[in-house]
Each structure stands twice: as structure tokens, then as C-alpha cells.
Design a protein around this motif. Structure first.
Motif, PDB file in Angstrom:
ATOM      1  N   SER A 116       0.821  -1.216   0.000  1.00 55.12           N
ATOM      2  CA  SER A 116       0.000   0.000   0.000  1.00 55.12           C
ATOM      3  C   SER A 116       0.854   1.265   0.000  1.00 55.12           C
ATOM      4  CB  SER A 116      -0.965   0.036   1.195  1.00 55.12           C
ATOM      5  OG  SER A 116      -1.891  -1.022   1.141  1.00 55.12           O
ATOM      6  N   ALA A 117       0.235   2.347  -0.395  1.00 57.20           N
ATOM      7  CA  ALA A 117       0.844   3.677  -0.323  1.00 57.20           C
ATOM      8  C   ALA A 117      -0.142   4.574   0.404  1.00 57.20           C
ATOM      9  CB  ALA A 117       1.144   4.218  -1.715  1.00 57.20           C
ATOM     10  N   TRP A 118       0.383   5.570   1.122  1.00 57.45           N
ATOM     11  CA  TRP A 118      -0.452   6.426   1.959  1.00 57.45           C
ATOM     12  C   TRP A 118      -0.568   7.802   1.316  1.00 57.45           C
ATOM     13  CZ3 TRP A 118      -2.491   3.669   5.899  1.00 57.45           C
ATOM     14  CH2 TRP A 118      -1.840   2.481   6.225  1.00 57.45           C
ATOM     15  N   ARG A 147      -4.958  10.338  10.111  1.00 59.33           N
ATOM     16  CA  ARG A 147      -5.490   9.043   9.702  1.00 59.33           C
ATOM     17  C   ARG A 147      -5.390   8.909   8.182  1.00 59.33           C
ATOM     18  NH1 ARG A 147     -10.636   7.944   9.282  1.00 59.33           N
ATOM     19  NH2 ARG A 147     -11.232   9.902  10.230  1.00 59.33           N
ATOM     20  N   PRO A 148      -4.156   8.886   7.642  1.00 59.75           N
ATOM     21  CA  PRO A 148      -3.992   8.881   6.185  1.00 59.75           C
ATOM     22  C   PRO A 148      -4.574   7.624   5.550  1.00 59.75           C
ATOM     23  CG  PRO A 148      -1.903   8.409   7.267  1.00 59.75           C
ATOM     24  CD  PRO A 148      -2.858   8.827   8.344  1.00 59.75           C
ATOM     25  N   PRO A 149      -5.267   7.780   4.427  1.00 58.10           N
ATOM     26  CA  PRO A 149      -5.837   6.618   3.747  1.00 58.10           C
ATOM     27  C   PRO A 149      -4.805   5.919   2.867  1.00 58.10           C
ATOM     28  CG  PRO A 149      -6.435   8.599   2.572  1.00 58.10           C
ATOM     29  CD  PRO A 149      -5.665   9.048   3.780  1.00 58.10           C
ATOM     30  N   ALA A 150      -5.041   4.638   2.591  1.00 58.50           N
ATOM     31  CA  ALA A 150      -4.106   3.833   1.802  1.00 58.50           C
ATOM     32  C   ALA A 150      -4.707   3.478   0.455  1.00 58.50           C
ATOM     33  CB  ALA A 150      -3.748   2.556   2.551  1.00 58.50           C
ATOM     34  N   ILE A 151      -3.866   3.477  -0.585  1.00 61.60           N
ATOM     35  CA  ILE A 151      -4.281   3.055  -1.919  1.00 61.60           C
ATOM     36  C   ILE A 151      -3.428   1.860  -2.346  1.00 61.60           C
ATOM     37  CG2 ILE A 151      -5.099   5.327  -2.618  1.00 61.60           C
ATOM     38  CD1 ILE A 151      -2.441   5.675  -4.162  1.00 61.60           C
ATOM     39  N   VAL A 175       1.280  20.174  -7.117  1.00 66.50           N
ATOM     40  CA  VAL A 175       1.090  18.848  -6.525  1.00 66.50           C
ATOM     41  C   VAL A 175       0.387  19.034  -5.186  1.00 66.50           C
ATOM     42  CG1 VAL A 175       2.198  16.753  -5.671  1.00 66.50           C
ATOM     43  CG2 VAL A 175       3.122  17.911  -7.685  1.00 66.50           C
ATOM     44  N   VAL A 176      -0.815  18.499  -5.064  1.00 67.23           N
ATOM     45  CA  VAL A 176      -1.646  18.694  -3.875  1.00 67.23           C
ATOM     46  C   VAL A 176      -1.543  17.510  -2.917  1.00 67.23           C
ATOM     47  CG1 VAL A 176      -4.009  19.063  -3.056  1.00 67.23           C
ATOM     48  CG2 VAL A 176      -3.222  20.177  -5.159  1.00 67.23           C
ATOM     49  N   LEU A 177      -1.568  16.289  -3.467  1.00 66.41           N
ATOM     50  CA  LEU A 177      -1.425  15.075  -2.672  1.00 66.41           C
ATOM     51  C   LEU A 177      -0.273  14.245  -3.220  1.00 66.41           C
ATOM     52  CD1 LEU A 177      -5.079  13.706  -2.212  1.00 66.41           C
ATOM     53  CD2 LEU A 177      -3.636  14.708  -0.428  1.00 66.41           C
ATOM     54  N   GLU A 178       0.423  13.552  -2.332  1.00 67.73           N
ATOM     55  CA  GLU A 178       1.451  12.602  -2.718  1.00 67.73           C
ATOM     56  C   GLU A 178       1.112  11.224  -2.175  1.00 67.73           C
ATOM     57  OE1 GLU A 178       5.452  15.416  -2.859  1.00 67.73           O
ATOM     58  OE2 GLU A 178       4.917  14.410  -0.993  1.00 67.73           O
ATOM     59  N   ALA A 179       1.567  10.198  -2.868  1.00 70.92           N
ATOM     60  CA  ALA A 179       1.449   8.823  -2.387  1.00 70.92           C
ATOM     61  C   ALA A 179       2.814   8.411  -1.840  1.00 70.92           C
ATOM     62  CB  ALA A 179       1.019   7.895  -3.510  1.00 70.92           C
ATOM     63  N   ASP A 199       9.995   5.056   1.907  1.00 67.63           N
ATOM     64  CA  ASP A 199      10.650   4.564   0.702  1.00 67.63           C
ATOM     65  C   ASP A 199      10.557   5.585  -0.435  1.00 67.63           C
ATOM     66  OD1 ASP A 199      11.932   2.913  -1.081  1.00 67.63           O
ATOM     67  OD2 ASP A 199      10.245   1.568  -1.393  1.00 67.63           O
ATOM     68  N   GLN A 200       9.439   5.579  -1.192  1.00 71.82           N
ATOM     69  CA  GLN A 200       9.282   6.467  -2.339  1.00 71.82           C
ATOM     70  C   GLN A 200       8.051   7.347  -2.163  1.00 71.82           C
ATOM     71  OE1 GLN A 200      11.509   6.482  -4.922  1.00 71.82           O
ATOM     72  NE2 GLN A 200      12.696   4.868  -3.916  1.00 71.82           N
ATOM     73  N   LYS A 201       7.983   8.412  -2.961  1.00 70.09           N
ATOM     74  CA  LYS A 201       6.778   9.240  -3.001  1.00 70.09           C
ATOM     75  C   LYS A 201       6.492   9.637  -4.446  1.00 70.09           C
ATOM     76  CE  LYS A 201       9.153  13.548  -1.679  1.00 70.09           C
ATOM     77  NZ  LYS A 201       9.163  14.675  -0.698  1.00 70.09           N
ATOM     78  N   TYR A 202       5.201   9.704  -4.768  1.00 66.26           N
ATOM     79  CA  TYR A 202       4.759   9.951  -6.131  1.00 66.26           C
ATOM     80  C   TYR A 202       3.609  10.963  -6.118  1.00 66.26           C
ATOM     81  CZ  TYR A 202       7.094   5.424  -6.652  1.00 66.26           C
ATOM     82  OH  TYR A 202       7.999   4.398  -6.597  1.00 66.26           O
ATOM     83  N   PRO A 203       3.486  11.802  -7.162  1.00 63.60           N
ATOM     84  CA  PRO A 203       2.343  12.725  -7.214  1.00 63.60           C
ATOM     85  C   PRO A 203       1.039  11.946  -7.337  1.00 63.60           C
ATOM     86  CG  PRO A 203       3.573  12.747  -9.288  1.00 63.60           C
ATOM     87  CD  PRO A 203       4.386  11.962  -8.319  1.00 63.60           C
TER      88      PRO A 203
END
Length: 260
Positions: A121-123, A141-145, A159-163, A189-193
């Protein structure tokens, strides 16, 4: 709204499209729906529109002359939102790179498969303040995708949200986890737009890179209490999290310039 929403994609109303269509119905938003296997016509773009939503809708069903007509609507103030999926951005059959409408999006689309799946998952976390994400518990309480499309934000975009991804590991020596949780570590680890916004003429534009419905949406679809229910005409009913629904309402409201 100054015009109705044109919502295209997410297979059909008996499938993934039931999620967004159900919420639109609950909010009393006026919309026209076009399934993923149906082509858009010029007549669909001659009506007053406040927002064009493309979600898992292939570029092959949006002829170049229709895309040019849509660009004129956006320049005049209609919003444009693309939501991630296999047939969004490049994806696997989306093929939006190099199209006329790609010029209006706030991101650069790759010329090859851009799908990403997260096995841990990513947050979703905020990268900046924005009306589309305000008032929601992203940090507490960040949601996961579970997956998304990978794109490059354009220089004039926001960029408004990052994963954010993390490596979750257990350092214990036994075959079962310590009930005290002391053996667990979570390493960034990593972050993505994940949400990018922009402007094209008078129209606001937004790219959400994960999905609105399972499977990529992951636990995000259940984010927040109480539960929100809805059902569009000729569709199945849905039940989603309150904060998830609030995010989509705020994003669509901002992009479509509702009340402005």
C-alpha cells in the motif's frame, strides 16, 4: 452549477461507475454518464458543461474533433478531471499521451505503460494546502491506496497530494509477530504525485492518479465514518466512507468551479 457534469468511463453503471455515479446522485449533482465502450459525440459537447470527468475511459473513444471541441469548453471555464486507472493516462489501453486533451491536463503522460501496484500500500498525504483536500484527516489518519498511474507534473502545476510508500518489516526471531508490536519497523521509501491541479484557459484541471473504485482505490474507499450510501438510476447501490466521499465532493466542486 453553470452546466451539467459529463462523466465518462469506469466500465458501466453496473460496475465501477456505480461508485462515483452513486455519490453524484446523493449530492444532487446533475450529470450525464457515458460508459467506457461508448464513443463521445459532438452533441455531447454542445450542451452547457461545468465539468468533464474521464476515468478509465480510452482515448480511442474520444475522436480528435471531439477532443478539440472539449478543449474549447475547458478554455471557456469547464473543468477537466482525469481519474487514474488501466484506461486512463497511458495505462493499458488508455493511450492519452499525445492527444489534444493531454495538453489541458496538469501532468505529462508517459509513452509507455505507467501503471504501478503497491503490494504494501501507499499512503495519501498532503503536499500543500488546497480547497480540494481541506478539513480532512490526512495526517492523523492517512488513507491507503493499492495502485496508481505514474506521471510527471507540468512546471506550472501544483502537486496537492502525494502517495508515500513504506517498507514494513518485522525484526523478530519467531515465526509469529510480537503482540507488543515492538519488532515492527516502517521505513519511508518512495513518493509519487497523487493529485495534481492546474489551469487551462478559464477552466480548472486536475489529475487524480489512483482510482475512484476498487481495486486500486484500496482502503481509501472506506475512509471515515459514518458510512455514506447512494445509488444512481439504473445502477447498483454503494456504501463508502464519509471522508472519502467528502474528498470527491470537494475535488469536483473545486474543479467544476461550483458557486464561483
Amino acid at each position: 452549477m453553470s452546466g451539467s457534469i459529463l462523466y465518462c468511463g469506469d466500465t458501466d453503471l453496473n460496475g465501477a461507475a456505480s461508485y462515483l455515479a452513486g455519490m453524484l446522485t446523493t449530492w444532487n449533482f446533475n450529470f450525464q454518464y457515458i460508459p467506457s465502450n461508448q464513443r463521445i459525440s459532438i452533441a455531447d459537447l454542445e450542451k452547457p458543461r461545468s465539468l468533464l470527468i474521464l476515468s478509465d475511459y480510452p482515448a480511442a473513444n474520444f475522436a480528435p474533433e471531439c477532443q478539440e471541441a472539449a478543449l474549447k469548453l475547458i478554455q471557456q471555464g469547464c473543468g477537466l478531471l482525469m481519474i487514474g486507472g488501466w484506461e486512463s493516462y497511458h495505462g493499458f489501453g488508455g493511450d492519452w499521451n499525445g492527444t489534444p486533451l493531454a495538453a489541458a491536463l496538469p501532468v505529462e503522460i508517459a509513452a509507455q505503460d505507467d501503471r504501478m501496484n503497491f503490494d504494501q500500500s501507499a499512503w495519501l498525504v498532503p503536499a500543500t494546502e488546497h480547497p480540494a483536500i481541506s478539513g480532512l484527516p490526512w495526517l492523523t489518519r492517512p488513507p491507503a491506496i493499492g495502485g496508481m498511474n505514474h506521471v510527471t507534473p507540468k512546471p506550472d502545476s501544483k502537486v496537492v497530494l502525494e502517495a508515500h510508500t513504506f517498507k514494513a518489516t518485522y525484526a523478530g526471531t519467531s515465526n509469529s509477530a510480537d503482540s507488543s508490536n515492538s519488532g515492527w519497523s516502517f521505513t519511508p521509501d518512495q513518493k509519487y504525485p497523487a493529485l495534481v491541479t492546474g489551469q487551462y484557459g478559464k477552466g480548472r484541471t486536475a489529475s487524480f492518479l489512483s482510482d475512484v473504485a476498487p481495486h486500486w482505490v484500496g482502503g481509501f474507499v472506506d475512509w471515515g465514518l459514518p458510512r455514506v450510501t447512494g445509488q444512481a438510476a439504473q445502477s447498483q447501490g454503494i456504501e463508502v466512507g464519509h471522508d472519502y466521499a467528502s474528498f470527491w465532493k470537494q475535488l469536483l466542486t473545486w474543479t467544476g468551479q461550483v458557486g464561483t
